[in-house]
Design a protein around this motif. Structure first.
Motif, PDB file in Angstrom:
ATOM      1  N   GLY A 243      43.058  38.388  35.088  1.00 34.93           N
ATOM      2  CA  GLY A 243      42.210  39.136  34.171  1.00 34.93           C
ATOM      3  C   GLY A 243      41.524  40.293  34.858  1.00 34.93           C
ATOM      4  N   ARG A 244      41.088  40.065  36.082  1.00 37.30           N
ATOM      5  CA  ARG A 244      40.459  41.154  36.840  1.00 37.30           C
ATOM      6  C   ARG A 244      41.444  42.297  37.042  1.00 37.30           C
ATOM      7  NH1 ARG A 244      37.621  39.928  42.454  1.00 37.30           N
ATOM      8  NH2 ARG A 244      39.589  38.832  42.832  1.00 37.30           N
ATOM      9  N   ILE A 245      42.689  41.974  37.317  1.00 40.68           N
ATOM     10  CA  ILE A 245      43.697  43.023  37.494  1.00 40.68           C
ATOM     11  C   ILE A 245      43.835  43.855  36.224  1.00 40.68           C
ATOM     12  CG2 ILE A 245      46.194  43.390  37.696  1.00 40.68           C
ATOM     13  CD1 ILE A 245      46.193  41.178  39.827  1.00 40.68           C
ATOM     14  N   GLN A 246      43.800  43.216  35.070  1.00 41.34           N
ATOM     15  CA  GLN A 246      43.901  43.962  33.819  1.00 41.34           C
ATOM     16  C   GLN A 246      42.732  44.915  33.654  1.00 41.34           C
ATOM     17  OE1 GLN A 246      44.483  40.390  31.341  1.00 41.34           O
ATOM     18  NE2 GLN A 246      46.450  41.250  30.689  1.00 41.34           N
ATOM     19  N   LEU A 247      41.540  44.492  34.067  1.00 44.83           N
ATOM     20  CA  LEU A 247      40.386  45.389  34.038  1.00 44.83           C
ATOM     21  C   LEU A 247      40.567  46.549  35.012  1.00 44.83           C
ATOM     22  CD1 LEU A 247      37.267  43.013  33.876  1.00 44.83           C
ATOM     23  CD2 LEU A 247      38.544  44.040  31.996  1.00 44.83           C
ATOM     24  N   GLN A 248      41.057  46.241  36.210  1.00 46.95           N
ATOM     25  CA  GLN A 248      41.270  47.284  37.205  1.00 46.95           C
ATOM     26  C   GLN A 248      42.257  48.327  36.710  1.00 46.95           C
ATOM     27  OE1 GLN A 248      42.560  44.973  40.552  1.00 46.95           O
ATOM     28  NE2 GLN A 248      40.488  44.434  41.194  1.00 46.95           N
ATOM     29  N   GLN A 249      43.329  47.886  36.112  1.00 50.27           N
ATOM     30  CA  GLN A 249      44.339  48.821  35.627  1.00 50.27           C
ATOM     31  C   GLN A 249      43.782  49.702  34.517  1.00 50.27           C
ATOM     32  OE1 GLN A 249      47.572  46.175  34.670  1.00 50.27           O
ATOM     33  NE2 GLN A 249      48.337  46.133  36.772  1.00 50.27           N
ATOM     34  N   ALA A 250      42.986  49.115  33.623  1.00 50.68           N
ATOM     35  CA  ALA A 250      42.374  49.911  32.560  1.00 50.68           C
ATOM     36  C   ALA A 250      41.385  50.912  33.147  1.00 50.68           C
ATOM     37  CB  ALA A 250      41.666  48.989  31.562  1.00 50.68           C
ATOM     38  N   PHE A 251      40.659  50.501  34.175  1.00 50.84           N
ATOM     39  CA  PHE A 251      39.687  51.404  34.785  1.00 50.84           C
ATOM     40  C   PHE A 251      40.385  52.579  35.470  1.00 50.84           C
ATOM     41  CE2 PHE A 251      37.080  52.975  38.242  1.00 50.84           C
ATOM     42  CZ  PHE A 251      35.905  53.280  37.577  1.00 50.84           C
ATOM     43  N   VAL A 252      41.491  52.325  36.155  1.00 54.90           N
ATOM     44  CA  VAL A 252      42.228  53.400  36.817  1.00 54.90           C
ATOM     45  C   VAL A 252      42.661  54.446  35.793  1.00 54.90           C
ATOM     46  CG1 VAL A 252      44.387  53.976  38.006  1.00 54.90           C
ATOM     47  CG2 VAL A 252      42.980  52.089  38.822  1.00 54.90           C
ATOM     48  N   LYS A 253      43.115  53.993  34.643  1.00 56.69           N
ATOM     49  CA  LYS A 253      43.507  54.937  33.586  1.00 56.69           C
ATOM     50  C   LYS A 253      42.308  55.775  33.148  1.00 56.69           C
ATOM     51  CE  LYS A 253      47.840  53.455  32.459  1.00 56.69           C
ATOM     52  NZ  LYS A 253      49.028  54.255  32.131  1.00 56.69           N
ATOM     53  N   ALA A 254      41.150  55.122  32.950  1.00 54.36           N
ATOM     54  CA  ALA A 254      39.949  55.847  32.539  1.00 54.36           C
ATOM     55  C   ALA A 254      39.512  56.821  33.626  1.00 54.36           C
ATOM     56  CB  ALA A 254      38.821  54.850  32.243  1.00 54.36           C
ATOM     57  N   LEU A 255      39.652  56.417  34.885  1.00 51.81           N
ATOM     58  CA  LEU A 255      39.284  57.280  36.001  1.00 51.81           C
ATOM     59  C   LEU A 255      40.149  58.533  36.040  1.00 51.81           C
ATOM     60  CD1 LEU A 255      37.807  57.916  38.608  1.00 51.81           C
ATOM     61  CD2 LEU A 255      39.281  56.275  39.788  1.00 51.81           C
ATOM     62  N   MET A 256      41.436  58.372  35.778  1.00 49.48           N
ATOM     63  CA  MET A 256      42.320  59.526  35.776  1.00 49.48           C
ATOM     64  C   MET A 256      41.932  60.516  34.681  1.00 49.48           C
ATOM     65  SD  MET A 256      46.046  57.916  36.660  1.00 49.48           S
ATOM     66  CE  MET A 256      46.754  59.539  36.956  1.00 49.48           C
ATOM     67  N   GLU A 257      41.504  60.004  33.531  1.00 50.18           N
ATOM     68  CA  GLU A 257      41.054  60.889  32.460  1.00 50.18           C
ATOM     69  C   GLU A 257      39.765  61.599  32.855  1.00 50.18           C
ATOM     70  OE1 GLU A 257      42.724  61.665  29.720  1.00 50.18           O
ATOM     71  OE2 GLU A 257      44.331  60.422  30.535  1.00 50.18           O
TER      72      GLU A 257
END
Length: 364
Positions: A243-257
């Motif tokens: 679950g933490r990995i799923q949060l990390q992946q979503a955060f990376v996408k938001a960071l790129m934006e």
């Protein structure tokens, strides 16, 4: 279903490292590398700044410890980078737990940038994955014996960055062109220099362990909150590392934006702050030991957006004898590694019917 095949003879061989500059790294320092590049381009007037930034860079020499017994370097224009987040509690990181004198790889992402550098795939490796850890040479020259059913994150703990790289190369049969490590404090400062990152949570997240308390809604996370989000595991889904990995992946996408929204070109202060924070936040391999090399490494990131990154978790299932651990699904994991070795997209079938953290969609 069991432990992943180590790849046999396919992971052995020589070959030189590819010399083309990488064009992606999951977006973690995209704006910062843009800032570094602009400072380099500034020439003599920014000489003092250049020297200071070079002084910030602490590198690790993994090539000497790894030697020549590595996967063959396939020169197809792609690039592979191992990105680790260290959970060290030493120094400024002591606020996040007691310093026990060791560190593990709290986060591990294998970034594959495809030929042409317009697309990338990221494979997150759960730290609780049981693998066969290879024999490694530690930084002090001692030999660390191989281990069966060892947790993935113990490779960094017992043998440092070189052992983490060797473990990934044995698992995947893919030679890592570069290694980059990010620590807690550096990550926080980089997010703060960016002005925070906007995310939307579809439900409240509260996790005492990561010091995160977010109601449902849209938030601009500062560095401390962002760190709490990417460390959270007990506050979402089934409370696992998946679950933490799923949060990390979503955060990376938001960071790129967020990176695309930051005005680094029009603000000298922002430009300097990002470059200074970035060079302090990371510990790269010794082939990225100058500002110019880091700037070359990050060249072209402006063309790589969140929609150009395909992020997955290594296909795993819960271990039959220890439900707190996961093991790779052999055939599906090999689908992933084969696709990346051939510079092809990862097939959707590779992640079907595998364990997830049930936190998908919690952060957008």
């Amino acid at each position: 279903m069991g432990e992943q095949d180590n790849g046999g003879g396919r992971i052995r061989g020589g070959g030189r490292r590819r010399k083309e500059p990488a064009k992606g790294r999951g977006g973690l320092n995209a704006a910062a590398w843009t800032a570094i590049g602009l400072l380099v381009a500034g020439g003599g007037a920014l000489g003092a700044a250049y020297v200071q930034l070079n002084g910030n860079i602490e590198t690790v020499d993994i090539n000497t410890q790894l030697g020549d017994n590595r996967p063959r370097d396939i020169d197809n224009g792609s690039m592979d980078i191992l990105v680790l987040g260290s959970d060290s509690r030493s120094g400024d990181n002591s606020a996040y737990g007691r310093d026990e004198g060791v560190a593990r790889s709290d986060t591990a992402m294998i970034v594959h940038v495809y030929e042409g550098h317009k697309k990338a795939s990221v494979v997150s490796v759960p730290r609780d994955t049981l693998i066969t850890r290879p024999e490694c040479t530690a930084a002090d020259g001692t030999t660390v014996p191989a281990a069966y059913r060892a947790m993935f994150n113990t490779a960094y703990e017992v043998g440092g960055p070189a052992c983490a790289v060797k473990t990934v190369e044995q698992m995947s049969g893919i030679r890592m062109d570069h290694y980059i490590e990010v620590d807690f404090t550096g990550f926080k400062k980089l997010i703060d220099e960016l002005g925070g990152v906007q995310v939307t949570t579809t439900r409240a997240i509260k996790d005492k362990s990561s010091h995160l308390d977010l109601p449902a809604g849209t938030h601009t996370l500062d560095g401390e909150q962002a760190l709490g989000l990417v460390r959270t595991r007990k506050g979402v889904g089934e409370g696992s590392d998946l679950g933490r990995i799923q949060l990390q992946q979503a955060f990376v996408k938001a960071l790129m934006e967020q990176v695309k929204r930051v005005g680094v070109f029009t603000s000298p202060g922002k430009l300097w702050g990002l470059a200074d924070a970035a060079t302090k936040a990371i510990r790269p391999d010794s082939e990225l030991d100058t500002v110019k090399e880091l700037a070359d490494f990050g060249a072209g990131l402006a063309d790589l957006g969140a929609d150009d990154i395909h992020m997955i978790t290594l296909p795993v299932v819960y271990d039959r004898t220890d439900p707190n651990r996961v093991v790779p699904v052999d055939l599906k994991a090999q689908q992933v590694w084969t696709a990346l070795r051939q510079d092809q997209p990862i097939p959707a079938s590779a992640v079907e019917d595998t364990a997830t953290g049930k936190a998908d969609g919690v952060v957008k």
